[in-house]
Design an enzyme around this catalytic site. Structure first.
Site, mmCIF file in Angstrom:
data_model
loop_
_atom_site.group_PDB
_atom_site.id
_atom_site.type_symbol
_atom_site.label_atom_id
_atom_site.label_comp_id
_atom_site.label_asym_id
_atom_site.label_seq_id
_atom_site.Cartn_x
_atom_site.Cartn_y
_atom_site.Cartn_z
ATOM 1 N N ALA A 32 41.750 38.577 44.506
ATOM 2 C CA ALA A 32 41.042 39.823 44.244
ATOM 3 C C ALA A 32 39.617 39.584 44.694
ATOM 4 C CB ALA A 32 41.105 40.199 42.764
ATOM 5 N N CYS A 33 39.290 40.000 45.913
ATOM 6 C CA CYS A 33 38.098 39.502 46.581
ATOM 7 C C CYS A 33 37.182 40.638 47.004
ATOM 8 C CB CYS A 33 38.498 38.685 47.811
ATOM 9 S SG CYS A 33 39.983 37.700 47.603
ATOM 10 N N GLY A 34 36.110 40.259 47.707
ATOM 11 C CA GLY A 34 35.207 41.215 48.325
ATOM 12 C C GLY A 34 35.288 41.069 49.832
ATOM 13 N N GLN A 246 34.319 37.308 50.756
ATOM 14 C CA GLN A 246 34.013 36.462 49.605
ATOM 15 C C GLN A 246 35.249 36.400 48.728
ATOM 16 O OE1 GLN A 246 31.186 34.690 47.896
ATOM 17 N NE2 GLN A 246 33.062 34.182 46.844
ATOM 18 N N ASN A 268 41.219 42.424 50.498
ATOM 19 C CA ASN A 268 40.940 42.444 49.076
ATOM 20 C C ASN A 268 42.211 42.890 48.370
ATOM 21 O OD1 ASN A 268 39.946 42.785 46.465
ATOM 22 N ND2 ASN A 268 39.153 44.827 46.903
#
Length: 613
Positions: A32-34, A246, A268
């Site tokens: 679960a990212c940016g 990220q 994401n």
């Protein structure tokens, strides 16, 4: 006795494996990212775009994870176009003259620190390059900031980072052919090095090998990427796009290799059907054919290695489709389709496109916001559930900024000419060669109209109503029960699925069909209330709640437990089945908080008391 010895040996092997790896399983990895990118619509390259990509990365810092050691995160990185001027000058200092852009490729290589293993990896990679008829132009040590503050754990895992420059052979004419050959080289070398069984071969990894793009990534914090890789600070590092990511990983161990972006994607969310998708891709390896890849196709196996993350596995499949000749956007449509089956308002040609490809490839269901690029185009799409944000803006100077949230770059409102978001199942694409944004409607109509998909479907479709039934009896050597058990039939299947269909000529009720489908589906389904499954045939599947029979809990007198989930566990289904056979209309729910209460306590329960599962 032999069987007992084999069992004991297997048990000892399992114990040894658990001792070495613990209870950790890569199959439980989720992300679960940016993610975000900035790109110039007209393809104009500038160092400012690289700087803006790094700024997006820094502003997505809150989407990353940091452990007890605040200098250790889950990884970050950036993908840009090859900075030809920078590399040409550095290689000229070594006496190597690079060919024209598009006639050479650059491989970013993570190598083991141990000298013998590193040397073996380099020699094997060079051998594969020559075996494929290409030229090793030279090696370059990637300049990094060794003095930058870094976690001791990260420093211990830090690889030796080098670049290999590969010139095209005489059999390569166009950049697309060179890109495919670099793909074959990377896959062949990775398999060969894995087969060497080196002590430190797991440290070998190729973040990118392309004649168009290069990736700088690692087990770094968002604000460390631009400092660690000195190339990104050089004004000669120019690009028309910068894709930054990220990582925030749950249930994973951070590694340099697992940082994003991958060779063609960053995303994401998570791919919840990855286990089934991986298995289906492995199953097809023996029957796949490609007129574009030809004999090189066999060198690409396995398409994905076991233990990779969901994004890495997705990237492997997308890369295979693209290298086999499918356009990038079409490959993304095939892997992440819209909800088309029950969409009666969808254009018939587009429905035929999805239906045709549904027989070729299962959907890779999220929730996921996926960004994809090959260096000539960059685009993004949401899966059909649309549970991950992706917002973008277009400025008056032809810049497009897309990210997991708004405000990743400080752009004045007066410069913004368009502001919107990706919707479920939608896609948009920036084509640098055309110098424009291609919207979802135009893009999908283009691919849907390219081939007569409806005609192809009807040419091979066999309808059961058209099949003439014969009364010839088929004799099987096995008894019926053995055959039913061999194919996984249960008493429940026969009673609620097969018998009603045989008696009425209609399919079983939706409730039991849903239970059967959820149990037999080969993929790992979502843990959220929106379930994604490759068995769902491209339509959104949500948990279907149906009441078994009006009743109340005999402990708390509450009817809160009445609805039975159609994908509930077998134990609950058995409970419902048993309860229906009882004459009493007041039954206890197995998960009732009061089900283990004493009679005295239960007598004090009132009808207003709520009971929680």
């Amino acid at each position: 006795m032999a069987n007992k010895a084999e069992v004991e040996a297997a048990s000892q092997q399992q114990i040894a494996t658990l001792t070495r790896k613990g209870l950790y399983s890569p199959s439980n990895e989720h992300d679960a990212c940016g993610v975000g990118f900035v790109a110039h619509i007209k393809g104009k390259r500038a160092h400012s775009i690289v700087q803006q990509g790094l700024k997006i990365l820094e502003n997505l810092d809150h989407r990353g994870a940091v452990g007890a050691d605040k200098l250790m995160g889950d990884g970050a990185g950036i993908l840009i176009q090859i900075p030809d001027e920078l590399y040409r000058a550095d290689m000229a200092a070594q006496g190597v003259e690079l060919p024209s852009p598009g006639e050479y490729g650059v491989g970013m290589i993570f190598l083991p620190k141990e000298h013998a293993s590193r040397l073996a990896c380099e020699q094997e990679l060079a051998r594969v390059v020559r075996a494929e008829g290409q030229t090793v132009l030279g090696w370059r040590d990637v300049p990094v900031d060794r003095e930058m503050p870094m976690s001791p754990t990260v420093r211990a895992k830090e690889p030796v980072i080098r670049q290999i420059f590969i010139g095209r052979g005489t059999d390569i004419i166009v950049p697309d052919a060179l890109e495919r050959k670099l793909f074959v080289i990377r896959k062949s070398a990775s398999s060969a090095i894995k087969g060497l069984n080196l002590t430190y071969s797991r440290e070998y990894y190729v973040p990118s090998m392309s004649c168009r793009t290069v990736i700088y990534k690692g087990l770094l914090l968002a604000n460390q990427v631009g400092k660690y890789y000195r190339d990104l600070q050089d004004p000669r590092a120019v690009s028309a796009l910068a894709l930054a990511h990220q990582r925030f990983s749950t249930n994973t161990f951070p590694e340099w290799q697992l940082a994003h972006p991958y060779r063609m994607v960053a995303h994401n969310g998570e791919i919840n059907t990855v286990k089934g998708n991986f298995n289906w891709m492995r199953a097809r390896e023996g029957v796949m054919r490609s007129p574009v890849l030809g004999d090189d196709l066999a060198k690409l196996y396995p398409i994905s290695f076991p233990g990779q993350s969901d994004t890495a596995t997705f990237d492997n499949a997308l890369e295979l489709l693209t290298m086999a000749g499918y356009p990038l956007a079409q490959s993304a449509m095939m892997m992440i389709p819209e909800a088309w089956e029950q969409h009666t308002l969808m254009d018939e040609r587009r429905r035929a496109f999805y239906e045709y490809h549904a027989a070729m490839l299962e959907p890779w269901d999220g929730p996921a916001a996926m960004v994809f690029t090959d260096g000539r185009q960059i685009g993004a799409t949401l899966d059909r559930n649309g549970l991950r944000p992706a917002r973008y803006i277009v400025t008056d100077d032809d810049l497009v900024v897309m990210a997991s949230e708004s405000g990743v770059l400080p752009i004045p409102e007066s410069r913004i000419v368009k502001k919107w978001r990706l919707q479920p199942g939608k896609m948009f694409l920036i084509d640098f060669e055309q110098g424009r944004i291609v919207d979802d409607e135009e893009l999908k109509n283009q691919f849907a109209s390219a081939k007569p998909y409806r005609q192809w479907i009807e040419n091979v479709r066999v309808r059961l109503d058209d099949v003439v039934a014969t009364a010839d009896k088929v004799n099987y050597p096995e008894v019926l029960l053995d055959r039913q058990q061999a194919f996984g039939y249960t008493q429940e299947d026969i009673k609620f699925l097969m018998a009603p269909m045989a008696a009425t000529g209609k399919r079983a009720s939706d409730r039991w069909a849903t239970i059967h489908r959820s149990r037999s589906c080969p993929t790992r389904t979502s843990r959220s209330t929106t379930t994604s499954s490759s068995c769902s045939r491209r339509s959104p599947i949500r948990l279907s709640i149906r009441s078994a029979k009006p009743w109340s809990c005999r402990w708390c007198r509450s009817s809160a437990h009445g609805p039975i989930c159609s994908t509930s566990t077998p134990s609950i289904r058995r409970f419902v089945s048993r309860s229906r056979n009882r004459s009493s209309t007041s039954r206890a729910w197995p998960g009732c908080a009061r089900s283990n209460a004493t009679p005295a306590a239960s007598s004090r329960a009132t009808s207003s008391t709520s009971c929680t599962r």
